[in-house]
Motif scaffolding. Sequence first.
Motif, PDB file in Angstrom:
ATOM      1  N   ALA A  41      -4.200  -6.468   5.502  1.00  0.00           N
ATOM      2  CA  ALA A  41      -4.017  -5.138   6.092  1.00  0.00           C
ATOM      3  C   ALA A  41      -5.277  -4.322   5.826  1.00  0.00           C
ATOM      4  O   ALA A  41      -6.021  -4.600   4.868  1.00  0.00           O
ATOM      5  CB  ALA A  41      -2.799  -4.425   5.506  1.00  0.00           C
ATOM      6  N   SER A  69      -7.253  -0.174   6.674  1.00  0.00           N
ATOM      7  CA  SER A  69      -7.143   1.191   7.180  1.00  0.00           C
ATOM      8  C   SER A  69      -8.504   1.866   7.096  1.00  0.00           C
ATOM      9  O   SER A  69      -9.265   1.633   6.144  1.00  0.00           O
ATOM     10  CB  SER A  69      -6.103   1.979   6.378  1.00  0.00           C
ATOM     11  N   GLU A 127      -5.358   1.490  11.561  1.00  0.00           N
ATOM     12  CA  GLU A 127      -4.348   1.059  10.604  1.00  0.00           C
ATOM     13  C   GLU A 127      -3.741  -0.238  11.142  1.00  0.00           C
ATOM     14  O   GLU A 127      -3.013  -0.229  12.131  1.00  0.00           O
ATOM     15  CB  GLU A 127      -3.275   2.145  10.453  1.00  0.00           C
ATOM     16  N   LYS A 128      -4.085  -1.358  10.544  1.00  0.00           N
ATOM     17  CA  LYS A 128      -3.647  -2.660  11.034  1.00  0.00           C
ATOM     18  C   LYS A 128      -3.104  -3.487   9.863  1.00  0.00           C
ATOM     19  O   LYS A 128      -3.595  -3.386   8.736  1.00  0.00           O
ATOM     20  CB  LYS A 128      -4.803  -3.446  11.664  1.00  0.00           C
ATOM     21  N   ALA A 129      -2.121  -4.319  10.168  1.00  0.00           N
ATOM     22  CA  ALA A 129      -1.572  -5.220   9.142  1.00  0.00           C
ATOM     23  C   ALA A 129      -0.969  -6.445   9.822  1.00  0.00           C
ATOM     24  O   ALA A 129      -0.542  -6.389  10.984  1.00  0.00           O
ATOM     25  CB  ALA A 129      -0.513  -4.508   8.303  1.00  0.00           C
ATOM     26  N   HIS A 134       1.968  -8.709  10.410  1.00  0.00           N
ATOM     27  CA  HIS A 134       3.398  -8.398  10.339  1.00  0.00           C
ATOM     28  C   HIS A 134       4.188  -9.392   9.496  1.00  0.00           C
ATOM     29  O   HIS A 134       5.293  -9.070   9.024  1.00  0.00           O
ATOM     30  CB  HIS A 134       3.989  -8.353  11.753  1.00  0.00           C
ATOM     31  N   TYR A 143       2.936  -2.677   5.606  1.00  0.00           N
ATOM     32  CA  TYR A 143       2.510  -1.399   6.194  1.00  0.00           C
ATOM     33  C   TYR A 143       2.731  -0.226   5.241  1.00  0.00           C
ATOM     34  O   TYR A 143       1.789   0.505   4.921  1.00  0.00           O
ATOM     35  CB  TYR A 143       3.209  -1.168   7.535  1.00  0.00           C
ATOM     36  N   THR A 174       0.387  -0.369   2.292  1.00  0.00           N
ATOM     37  CA  THR A 174      -1.001  -0.018   2.611  1.00  0.00           C
ATOM     38  C   THR A 174      -1.144   1.482   2.817  1.00  0.00           C
ATOM     39  O   THR A 174      -2.125   2.086   2.362  1.00  0.00           O
ATOM     40  CB  THR A 174      -1.461  -0.780   3.864  1.00  0.00           C
ATOM     41  N   SER A 216       8.247   4.249  14.202  1.00  0.00           N
ATOM     42  CA  SER A 216       7.570   4.018  12.933  1.00  0.00           C
ATOM     43  C   SER A 216       6.985   5.297  12.365  1.00  0.00           C
ATOM     44  O   SER A 216       7.168   5.613  11.176  1.00  0.00           O
ATOM     45  CB  SER A 216       6.463   2.973  13.124  1.00  0.00           C
TER      46      SER A 216
END
Length: 464
Positions: free
Chosen positions: A219, A221, A235-237, A239, A245, A248, A277
């Motif tokens: 993840a 950011s 902002e990526k992770a 799954h 998420y 992070t 979300s």
Amino acid sequence: MLEFTPITYKNAARVRACYRHCDYRVSDYSVGMKLMWKSYFRPEIAFACGCLIVKDTFGGKVRFDYPVPETEDADIDGALDEIEKYCMDKYIPLVFYAVPQEKLGALIARYRYCRTESTPVLDEYIYRADDMMSFSGKHYSGQRNHINKFYKLYPNAKFRTLEASDKPKLEKFFGKFTYSSQKNGRGADVELKRSRETLLRDISWGCAGCMELDGEIIALSLGEICGDTMIIHIEKALHEYEGVYPATVSAFAERFCGGVKYINREEDTGDPGLRRSKTQYRPKFMQRKYDVYVETELRAWDKIPTLKTERLTLAPLTDSEAKDYFKLCTDDERNKYWGYDYREDCENPEEDYFINVARDDFESKTAANFAIKYGRKFIGEVILYDFDYHGGAQIGVRISSGCDGRGFGKEAISAVMDAALYDLELSVVYAKCYLENVKSQRMLSACMQKTGEDAEFRYFERRI
């Protein structure tokens, strides 16, 4: 006049310094947004009156950000004056983009005519930084449970600052993210591409961190501090790592947000999953932003009216007059005092070029060109232009060769001034002529009041 330069990584430092103290709390007022989407919005920058002025071009239309102070004695009104002059000189509509709600009132108070638009799906989610760090309180119990489960499942996971040496790991992450991402569509693909390009380039302007597990990034950011707000740009992770998420989000806030009050996690773009979300994190408020379209008094005319005087008819230019109008516009002798050389914009114009420009200017409500007709004969034009957004406009007249010396100019310009003052309800109409243009000086003196002169021009005005 303002001179704009495209924003680049090389000149971004000065822009970043302006945004560092900007209190607008809108993601559009950040260097990260400008750099990530510069090929999309084509942002350009200028500096005036102690302010950063940003212009972008989207869909072929020019628009401006609200000025951002650069110095303690910044003059926002002066910067707005400069933007107005730029639009008047370029004959383009005055449009402000992504204006923070707190600044909207200043523009509405400044401009006599303007309309505003907002798009709710572009409202930005603003959270308390303290909430994102600790997720304390029963309303955040779900996030805390997810975080606890994440660290229980992955006890070796650690959050750290991203380094320049992490590029191979970032490449591997984006390869996995592209494969595993459940979001699809052109918008998601473009956003992913921009995120990858940004993180693999220079990120020294921002705050970048990643969640790492057994030597691999799972993840990441990227954010930027602007005033009292951290703007989250990326902002990526992956799954497949349950709870990654919220873990992070919290770790990033603890690492980088100790000195800020709010965190802006940007908009949801109308995506239901993203909205759900972002809502679950309980935003403190939604930051609305507005597009402001400043209008001139020409808004009152759907079409250029037909005016009658004792001898003349003033009306919109017609296709049958394109040839005569072209001849008038390209007659160098007649136009030596006009103050504009058409070759600056089009060196070899077609016959319909000038009439099309006049129509485009009226369509954008930046100018109104009246054909002057004596009987059925086209003998010149009167133009209302340089609307100053505060109740004033310039007026000019030119008469075709062989038709001067008969008082047509004064008769035509007086009729259009009456329409401008009484129909459009302008407060004042301005005119100017070169000092050596004696004929125009006599004509303007007969229907307007002289207000002054400088080394080049004599100035006139008429008020009600």
